[in-house]
Design a protein around this motif. Structure first.
Motif, PDB file in Angstrom:
ATOM      1  N   ASN A 174     -11.094  77.649  69.288  1.00 13.07           N
ATOM      2  CA  ASN A 174     -11.703  78.197  70.498  1.00 13.07           C
ATOM      3  C   ASN A 174     -13.072  77.597  70.787  1.00 13.07           C
ATOM      4  O   ASN A 174     -13.602  77.754  71.886  1.00 13.07           O
ATOM      5  CB  ASN A 174     -11.844  79.719  70.379  1.00 13.07           C
ATOM      6  CG  ASN A 174     -10.505  80.425  70.410  1.00 13.07           C
ATOM      7  OD1 ASN A 174      -9.570  79.955  71.057  1.00 13.07           O
ATOM      8  ND2 ASN A 174     -10.395  81.535  69.700  1.00 13.07           N
ATOM      9  N   VAL A 175     -13.650  76.930  69.790  1.00 10.41           N
ATOM     10  CA  VAL A 175     -15.003  76.372  69.935  1.00 10.41           C
ATOM     11  C   VAL A 175     -14.909  74.926  70.406  1.00 10.41           C
ATOM     12  O   VAL A 175     -14.179  74.110  69.836  1.00 10.41           O
ATOM     13  CB  VAL A 175     -15.778  76.465  68.605  1.00 10.41           C
ATOM     14  CG1 VAL A 175     -17.109  75.723  68.704  1.00 10.41           C
ATOM     15  CG2 VAL A 175     -16.011  77.927  68.235  1.00 10.41           C
ATOM     16  N   LEU A 176     -15.689  74.611  71.454  1.00 12.80           N
ATOM     17  CA  LEU A 176     -15.687  73.273  72.039  1.00 12.80           C
ATOM     18  C   LEU A 176     -17.098  72.691  71.984  1.00 12.80           C
ATOM     19  O   LEU A 176     -18.052  73.314  72.452  1.00 12.80           O
ATOM     20  CB  LEU A 176     -15.219  73.348  73.494  1.00 12.80           C
ATOM     21  CG  LEU A 176     -15.193  72.040  74.289  1.00 12.80           C
ATOM     22  CD1 LEU A 176     -14.254  71.026  73.658  1.00 12.80           C
ATOM     23  CD2 LEU A 176     -14.786  72.318  75.741  1.00 12.80           C
ATOM     24  N   VAL A 177     -17.208  71.501  71.403  1.00 16.29           N
ATOM     25  CA  VAL A 177     -18.498  70.812  71.278  1.00 16.29           C
ATOM     26  C   VAL A 177     -18.512  69.589  72.186  1.00 16.29           C
ATOM     27  O   VAL A 177     -17.640  68.716  72.074  1.00 16.29           O
ATOM     28  CB  VAL A 177     -18.767  70.379  69.820  1.00 16.29           C
ATOM     29  CG1 VAL A 177     -20.120  69.670  69.718  1.00 16.29           C
ATOM     30  CG2 VAL A 177     -18.732  71.580  68.883  1.00 16.29           C
ATOM     31  N   GLY A 246     -12.384  71.861  62.261  1.00 14.86           N
ATOM     32  CA  GLY A 246     -11.361  72.602  62.986  1.00 14.86           C
ATOM     33  C   GLY A 246     -11.662  72.831  64.445  1.00 14.86           C
ATOM     34  O   GLY A 246     -10.816  73.366  65.169  1.00 14.86           O
ATOM     35  N   VAL A 247     -12.863  72.429  64.926  1.00 12.81           N
ATOM     36  CA  VAL A 247     -13.214  72.689  66.321  1.00 12.81           C
ATOM     37  C   VAL A 247     -12.786  71.530  67.206  1.00 12.81           C
ATOM     38  O   VAL A 247     -12.387  70.474  66.738  1.00 12.81           O
ATOM     39  CB  VAL A 247     -14.729  72.952  66.471  1.00 12.81           C
ATOM     40  CG1 VAL A 247     -15.180  74.062  65.531  1.00 12.81           C
ATOM     41  CG2 VAL A 247     -15.556  71.680  66.246  1.00 12.81           C
ATOM     42  N   ARG A 248     -12.888  71.724  68.528  1.00 11.29           N
ATOM     43  CA  ARG A 248     -12.522  70.682  69.480  1.00 11.29           C
ATOM     44  C   ARG A 248     -13.758  69.915  69.954  1.00 11.29           C
ATOM     45  O   ARG A 248     -14.878  70.447  69.946  1.00 11.29           O
ATOM     46  CB  ARG A 248     -11.817  71.291  70.692  1.00 11.29           C
ATOM     47  CG  ARG A 248     -10.446  71.895  70.373  1.00 11.29           C
ATOM     48  CD  ARG A 248      -9.865  72.603  71.586  1.00 11.29           C
ATOM     49  NE  ARG A 248     -10.649  73.766  71.953  1.00 11.29           N
ATOM     50  CZ  ARG A 248     -11.122  74.019  73.164  1.00 11.29           C
ATOM     51  NH1 ARG A 248     -10.883  73.157  74.157  1.00 11.29           N
ATOM     52  NH2 ARG A 248     -11.816  75.107  73.414  1.00 11.29           N
ATOM     53  N   LEU A 249     -13.518  68.676  70.369  1.00  7.87           N
ATOM     54  CA  LEU A 249     -14.576  67.795  70.862  1.00  7.87           C
ATOM     55  C   LEU A 249     -14.296  67.396  72.303  1.00  7.87           C
ATOM     56  O   LEU A 249     -13.151  67.128  72.667  1.00  7.87           O
ATOM     57  CB  LEU A 249     -14.662  66.521  70.018  1.00  7.87           C
ATOM     58  CG  LEU A 249     -15.047  66.656  68.549  1.00  7.87           C
ATOM     59  CD1 LEU A 249     -14.733  65.352  67.816  1.00  7.87           C
ATOM     60  CD2 LEU A 249     -16.527  67.004  68.418  1.00  7.87           C
ATOM     61  N   ALA A 250     -15.339  67.313  73.110  1.00  7.96           N
ATOM     62  CA  ALA A 250     -15.233  66.757  74.452  1.00  7.96           C
ATOM     63  C   ALA A 250     -16.130  65.534  74.526  1.00  7.96           C
ATOM     64  O   ALA A 250     -17.309  65.593  74.146  1.00  7.96           O
ATOM     65  CB  ALA A 250     -15.648  67.773  75.509  1.00  7.96           C
ATOM     66  N   GLU A 275     -20.214  73.983  83.162  1.00  9.33           N
ATOM     67  CA  GLU A 275     -19.057  74.302  83.996  1.00  9.33           C
ATOM     68  C   GLU A 275     -17.786  74.455  83.172  1.00  9.33           C
ATOM     69  O   GLU A 275     -16.893  75.222  83.541  1.00  9.33           O
ATOM     70  CB  GLU A 275     -18.858  73.203  85.045  1.00  9.33           C
ATOM     71  CG  GLU A 275     -19.882  73.216  86.165  1.00  9.33           C
ATOM     72  CD  GLU A 275     -19.650  72.104  87.163  1.00  9.33           C
ATOM     73  OE1 GLU A 275     -18.984  71.103  86.802  1.00  9.33           O
ATOM     74  OE2 GLU A 275     -20.127  72.229  88.301  1.00  9.33           O
ATOM     75  N   HIS A 276     -17.682  73.703  82.063  1.00  7.46           N
ATOM     76  CA  HIS A 276     -16.456  73.709  81.259  1.00  7.46           C
ATOM     77  C   HIS A 276     -16.576  74.560  80.003  1.00  7.46           C
ATOM     78  O   HIS A 276     -15.810  74.401  79.055  1.00  7.46           O
ATOM     79  CB  HIS A 276     -16.048  72.274  80.935  1.00  7.46           C
ATOM     80  CG  HIS A 276     -15.535  71.540  82.135  1.00  7.46           C
ATOM     81  ND1 HIS A 276     -16.368  71.056  83.114  1.00  7.46           N
ATOM     82  CD2 HIS A 276     -14.266  71.257  82.535  1.00  7.46           C
ATOM     83  CE1 HIS A 276     -15.641  70.487  84.058  1.00  7.46           C
ATOM     84  NE2 HIS A 276     -14.370  70.612  83.744  1.00  7.46           N
ATOM     85  N   LYS A 277     -17.564  75.456  80.012  1.00  5.47           N
ATOM     86  CA  LYS A 277     -17.697  76.501  78.992  1.00  5.47           C
ATOM     87  C   LYS A 277     -17.755  75.936  77.574  1.00  5.47           C
ATOM     88  O   LYS A 277     -17.126  76.470  76.647  1.00  5.47           O
ATOM     89  CB  LYS A 277     -16.553  77.508  79.123  1.00  5.47           C
ATOM     90  CG  LYS A 277     -16.515  78.199  80.484  1.00  5.47           C
ATOM     91  CD  LYS A 277     -15.380  79.202  80.606  1.00  5.47           C
ATOM     92  CE  LYS A 277     -15.379  79.867  81.967  1.00  5.47           C
ATOM     93  NZ  LYS A 277     -14.270  80.841  82.120  1.00  5.47           N
ATOM     94  N   MET A 278     -18.501  74.868  77.415  1.00  7.73           N
ATOM     95  CA  MET A 278     -18.702  74.343  76.069  1.00  7.73           C
ATOM     96  C   MET A 278     -19.626  75.272  75.305  1.00  7.73           C
ATOM     97  O   MET A 278     -20.474  75.957  75.883  1.00  7.73           O
ATOM     98  CB  MET A 278     -19.270  72.924  76.133  1.00  7.73           C
ATOM     99  CG  MET A 278     -18.295  71.952  76.772  1.00  7.73           C
ATOM    100  SD  MET A 278     -18.907  70.252  76.803  1.00  7.73           S
ATOM    101  CE  MET A 278     -17.673  69.513  77.902  1.00  7.73           C
ATOM    102  N   ASP A 279     -19.474  75.292  73.990  1.00  5.77           N
ATOM    103  CA  ASP A 279     -20.279  76.174  73.153  1.00  5.77           C
ATOM    104  C   ASP A 279     -21.528  75.477  72.641  1.00  5.77           C
ATOM    105  O   ASP A 279     -22.578  76.107  72.471  1.00  5.77           O
ATOM    106  CB  ASP A 279     -19.439  76.674  71.970  1.00  5.77           C
ATOM    107  CG  ASP A 279     -18.235  77.467  72.422  1.00  5.77           C
ATOM    108  OD1 ASP A 279     -18.417  78.608  72.878  1.00  5.77           O
ATOM    109  OD2 ASP A 279     -17.102  76.943  72.341  1.00  5.77           O
TER     110      ASP A 279
END
Length: 491
Positions: A174-177, A246-250, A275-279
């Motif tokens: 659920n966490v996006l960096v 385990g987190v996602r990357l943008a 805008e893309h709700k990054m953490d």
């Protein structure tokens, strides 16, 4: 880092008396040369922003990108009188306007802006690359396919107790960096599993979000690929492991092919993250072409205001922003000179700076500023530092992570050194913390990060280079509140 920048999240002290003006750096526009400008509406609302857009058209400019959420507009114009004309036509709706670089636009004006001139209208400075940013590289090694073969070499993870934290969690999907950098290799075996393609973007098309399929790929630099691996290289049986595997990357590409991060690129990156709700975002750079943007200089104040608004807006949307303090080995609190700016000019202008001059995004409110340490815990010789500027410290010397040869596309592993390498450790720790404490706000995440950090006493820096350490065991100019602790982050 991409350029030897700095940051902070604590109270920022003065460099010199504000009564002493900084050295002006005139930026000359000529008729026929397409220049880029950033304009700030007096109030951040759609109505005021629209008035600024109309003023741009009246002054012979073209709106490239508008951010009505913060009242910021990016414009191009080929008229030498544009700044003066738009200031008149903008009236009370316009707070400030300034150029974003000292040279004509190289990437051209996006076709979507419906400019009367075509992309690539000016070839001036074409092929010119920014000088080396201070990060130190070593020989890379190719991908071998051995199960996590290189994890044993990651002393940095052990130093911040990330290996112990992984026994509790590798991080949540659920966490996006957001990695605001030069792009992430899309096929690297340690990164591909964690890249969120839908949330990735290219911001180097004049500051306008480019969502093309491969726009966010690295083209001339593997800096972003290395940073991404430190944050979240996957636990997949090969290569290395990130702090938060385990987190996602943008991939938020803000570095041009020439190596520049102009203000409009950074604004686009922070706005996209919000805008893309990054953490979390990691920012291993300073905004070009000035290492320090001075608020008492009208030609620099507009960009300083625009990036500040974008950072604040993203924070308000739930993003905690982390940045590298820089590789100039200076004390950001007491430094009064800048000899390398503007770095896109033929010859930089040695200048005096004062307390209105900020390293962006490092010294902007709410940004977590990170210094670099060695495997023995010493401050890295290249690291910037400063009371009220350093929030926490993390490993940044000889860091093993993912790399890619942008010419051949071959992925592998290699070491780099710089505060660029320290900052992603902190971004990874914050990603773990957000995974364990999903309701935490950016302020709560930052407070816990600093409270959890291991107090570290002043000592001599590596190679005894740079200004001496100031402060106490609990807080000092080298380590801030201490060395980050990944284990405490998840407890």
């Amino acid at each position: 880092m991409i350029a030897a920048g700095g940051l902070a999240g604590a109270a920022h002290a003065a460099q010199s008396s504000p009564a002493e003006p900084s050295t002006p750096v005139p930026i000359v526009a000529e008729d026929g040369q397409v220049m880029s400008y950033i304009l700030n509406a007096r109030n951040a609302n759609p109505g005021q922003t629209r008035l600024v857009e109309k003023a741009i058209a009246a002054a012979g400019g073209v709106v490239v990108q508008s951010w009505p959420q913060i009242g910021v507009v990016v414009a191009h114009s080929d008229r030498a009188s544009f700044r003066a004309d738009v200031a008149r036509s903008g009236g009370n709706a316009l707070q400030s306007v300034g150029p974003t670089r000292t040279v004509p636009v190289l990437e051209g004006t996006p076709a979507e802006a419906q400019a009367p001139w075509g992309p690539g209208a000016s070839d001036e400075n074409k092929g010119k690359n920014k000088k080396a940013n201070g990060d130190i590289e070593s020989v890379t090694t190719p991908f071998t396919g051995d199960p996590d073969a290189r994890e044993i070499d990651q002393w940095d993870l052990r130093l911040i107790k990330a290996d112990q934290a992984h026994a509790i969690t590798d991080g949540s999907r659920n966490v996006l960096v957001g990695v605001l950098d030069s792009g992430i290799s899309p096929e690297h075996p340690d990164l591909k599993p964690n890249i969120d393609v839908a949330s990735s973007v290219n911001c180097t098309e004049a500051g306008r979000p480019d969502t093309s399929a491969d726009g966010w790929y690295p083209t001339t630099s593997d800096h972003g690929t290395h940073v991404a691996g430190t944050i979240a290289a996957a636990r997949n049986g090969v290569g290395v492991v990130g702090v938060a595997p385990g987190v996602r990357l943008a991939s938020v590409k803000v570095v041009s092919d020439e190596g520049y991060i102009y203000p409009e690129y950074a604004v686009c990156g922070f706005m996209w993250a919000g805008e893309h709700k990054m953490d979390v975002t990691n920012n291993s750079y300073y905004v070009d072409p000035f290492e320090f943007w001075c608020g008492d200089q009208p030609e620099q104040a507009a960009a300083l205001e625009a990036v500040s608004r974008a950072v604040a807006w993203s924070t308000g949307r739930g993003v905690v922003n982390v940045a590298a303090l820089g590789n100039s080995a200076v004390d950001l609190r007491t430094n009064t000179t800048d000899n390398g700016s503007p770095n896109d000019a033929a010859t930089p202008t040695p200048r005096t700076i004062n307390d209105t001059c900020k390293d962006m995004p490092a010294q902007l409110p709410g940004v977590v500023g990170v210094s670099s340490i060695t495997s023995t815990g010493q401050l890295s010789y290249f690291s910037n530092r400063g009371l009220g500027e350093t929030d926490v410290a993390a490993p940044g010397s000889s860091i093993l992570s993912t790399v890619v040869n942008t010419r051949t596309g071959i992925n592998g592993y290699g070491t780099k050194s710089g505060t660029s390498m320290a900052s992603p450790h902190v971004a990874g720790v914050l990603a773990l913390m957000k995974s364990a404490h999903p309701s935490f706000t950016p302020a709560q995440l930052t407070a816990k990060l600093r409270a959890d950090a291991t107090d570290t006493a002043c000592s001599a820096p590596q190679l005894n280079r740079g200004p001496a350490c100031e402060g106490t065991l609990e807080y000092n100019s080298y380590y801030g509140d201490g060395i980050v602790d990944a284990l405490k982050a998840v407890q």
